[in-house]
Design an enzyme around this catalytic site. Structure first.
Site, PDB file in Angstrom:
ATOM      1  N   ASP A  80     -10.711 -11.928  10.219  1.00 30.17           N
ATOM      2  CA  ASP A  80     -10.914 -11.651  11.209  1.00 30.17           C
ATOM      3  C   ASP A  80     -10.713 -10.182  11.533  1.00 30.17           C
ATOM      4  OD1 ASP A  80     -11.916 -11.879  13.901  1.00 30.17           O
ATOM      5  OD2 ASP A  80      -9.984 -12.457  14.591  1.00 30.17           O
ATOM      6  N   ALA A 117      -7.095 -19.103  20.565  1.00 26.64           N
ATOM      7  CA  ALA A 117      -8.225 -18.957  21.338  1.00 26.64           C
ATOM      8  C   ALA A 117      -8.647 -20.479  21.524  1.00 26.64           C
ATOM      9  CB  ALA A 117      -9.389 -18.065  21.100  1.00 26.64           C
ATOM     10  N   ALA A 167      -9.698 -11.706  22.599  1.00 23.33           N
ATOM     11  CA  ALA A 167      -9.887 -10.113  22.441  1.00 23.33           C
ATOM     12  C   ALA A 167     -11.454  -9.853  22.974  1.00 23.33           C
ATOM     13  CB  ALA A 167      -9.383  -9.346  21.231  1.00 23.33           C
TER      14      ALA A 167
END
Length: 386
Positions: free
Chosen positions: A272, A219, A138
Site C-alpha cells: 500500500d 478501513a 486516507a
C-alpha cells in the site's frame, strides 16, 4: 534466441519448504536440484515478490500517469518486487480514467520490450471510487455510486485486474457481477458493511474464483463477539485472499497471526506504498493531500495513516520477526498473491515458472533481483531507507 543459462546455489524457498539446492534458469526456471546442505551457506533464493496493492514509490505515483508508474516500478523492483498492480486513488472520474490509461500505456511499453529495469505491471487495481464515503481512510472525498456505464468505461481501458468495493454502497452489487464477469479480482474494503451484508455480497459471487479483502483490518472496523463486521466475515470465508499491510503501523502482529490462522494458505503481503516510499522522512503527498513521513509512519494532517512507505522486502523481514518461518513468509509475498490473480507462471520456484527471483543474505537483505532471468544489477537502497 534463449539467453545464457545461469545457476545459483543456496537455500531455496520451495513450495514444500526451505531446501538447499541449485536453481538453473534462463528466462524461466529450467531445473531445481536438491543438494546436501553446505556448512556456512547463508544465501536464500525466493520467488520474486508480487505486490497487488501499491500506489507509488521513489517519488512516483500511479495518478501521475505513465512516468509515475515507471518510477514506482523501478523503486519496488530494487526491493524484490518483480510483479505488481499499480493502484489508483479515489479521485474525480476523469482523473481515475486518466490513471488507468497511464497503466495501459506502461503495459504496452513493456509488451514492446521497454521498462526492463522495473517490476512487471500485471494490470491496475482500482481502489475507489466505489467505496463508502464513511470509510475513506486516507482516500480523498470523491467516492461515488457505480453505474453500469462507469464500470464499462473502466473495463474499456483494457488494464483492470483488481478492484476494491464497499458492499453496502448502492449499485455495488451489480457492479461486482459486471466486473467479475470480466475476470477482475473483487476486493472488499473501505466499507461500513456489517458481517451479514458482507456475507450476502460474497455469497452472490460464489462462482467467482478471485476474491480478496483490501488491506484487512484497515478501513473496515474491528471484530467483536456479537459484531464480527466485515473483517470477521472476510476471515471466515473459505475463498477470500486477505491483503495485509505489515509495516507494524497498520496491523499488530497478533492480528497477522489471527489472519494466518483463519486463512493459512491465502494471506497476502502488500505494501500500500505511496510516492514517499524509498525517500526517507519528510513531506510528501497522497491524492493531493499533504503527508508527513516520520520514523516510517506516513500520516495526514489529522493523524490518519496515509498508506505506507513499506517495501516488500521489509514486509518479509517483519513477518519473519513476528515468528513466521521464512518459507511461509515467502508464500505470503509470492505464491498467495499469484493465486489470488489466477497467475500460473510465477510465484513459485518450480521448473517452467518465470525466473523472477530474489536473493537474500543471512540478514534477509536483498543482494540480487532477477526479472525474467535478467539480473537487476546491484540493487541499491535509497538514502534514508532502513
Amino acid at each position: 534466441m534463449a539467453g545464457p543459462a545461469f545457476a545459483m546455489t543456496g537455500w531455496l524457498a520451495l513450495p514444500q519448504g526451505l531446501t538447499y539446492g541449485r536453481l538453473s534458469f534462463r528466462e524461466g526456471i529450467e531445473a531445481v536440484t536438491p543438494l546436501p546442505p553446505q556448512a556456512g551457506a547463508k544465501r536464500y533464493i525466493l520467488p520474486g515478490f508480487i505486490d497487488t496493492h501499491v500506489h507509488g514509490g521513489g517519488g512516483g505515483d500511479v495518478m501521475d500517469g505513465p512516468a509515475g508508474v515507471q518510477t514506482l516500478c523501478r523503486l519496488h523492483a530494487r526491493h524484490g518486487t518483480t510483479s505488481l498492480l499499480p493502484t489508483t486513488m479515489t479521485a474525480p472520474w476523469t482523473q481515475v480514467l486518466a490513471a488507468l490509461r497511464g497503466v495501459r500505456q506502461v503495459l504496452d511499453l513493456q509488451a514492446a520490450g521497454g521498462l526492463t529495469d522495473g517490476a512487471q505491471v500485471l494490470g491496475a487495481h482500482l481502489e475507489g471510487p466505489f467505496i463508502s464515503p464513511g470509510r475513506l481512510g486516507a482516500q480523498p472525498a470523491y467516492a461515488v455510486q457505480p453505474t453500469p456505464e462507469q464500470v464499462a468505461e473502466v473495463l474499456a481501458q483494457g488494464c483492470l485486474r483488481a478492484v476494491t468495493l464497499a458492499p453496502e454502497v448502492p449499485g455495488v452489487a451489480a457492479a461486482a457481477q459486471q466486473l467479475a464477469a470480466a475476470g477482475v479480482r473483487i476486493g472488499v474494503g473501505h466499507t461500513r458493511a456489517d458481517a451479514d451484508q458482507t456475507d450476502d455480497f460474497l455469497d452472490a459471487l460464489a462462482s467467482h474464483p478471485r476474491l480478496a479483502a483490501t488491506h484487512l483490518f484497515n478501513a473496515m472496523g474491528g471484530i467483536e463477539g456479537r459484531a464480527p463486521g466485515a473483517a470477521g466475515a472476510l476471515l471466515a470465508h473459505p475463498a477470500v485472499f486477505p491483503e495485509v499491510i505489515f509495516d507494524l503501523q497498520h496491523v499488530h502482529p497478533v492480528s497477522l497471526l489471527l489472519a494466518r490462522a483463519a486463512c493459512p494458505d491465502r494471506v497476502m503481503l502488500i505494501t500500500d506504498a505511496m510516492r514517499a516510499a524509498g525517500l526517507g522522512d519528510g513531506q510528501s503527498e497522497l491524492g493531493g493531500q499533504a503527508v508527513t513521513v516520520q520514523a516510517g509512519r506516513a500520516t495526514l494532517a489529522d493523524g490518519t495513516l496515509a498508506g505506507s512507505v513499506l517495501t516488500m522486502d521489509q514486509a518479509l523481514r517483519n513477518v519473519v520477526a513476528a515468528g513466521i518461518p521464512l518459507d511461509e513468509a515467502s508464500r505470503m509475498a509470492s505464491a498467495h498473491p499469484a493465486r489470488s490473480l489466477g497467475l500460473t507462471d510465477r510465484g513459485k520456484l518450480l521448473e517452467g515458472q518465470r525466473a523472477d527471483l530474489v536473493v537474500l543474505d543471512e540478514d534477509l537483505r536483498i543482494t540480487d533481483v532477477y526479472l525474467g532471468g535478467e539480473r537487476l544489477i546491484a540493487p541499491q537502497l535509497t538514502l534514508g531507507e532502513p
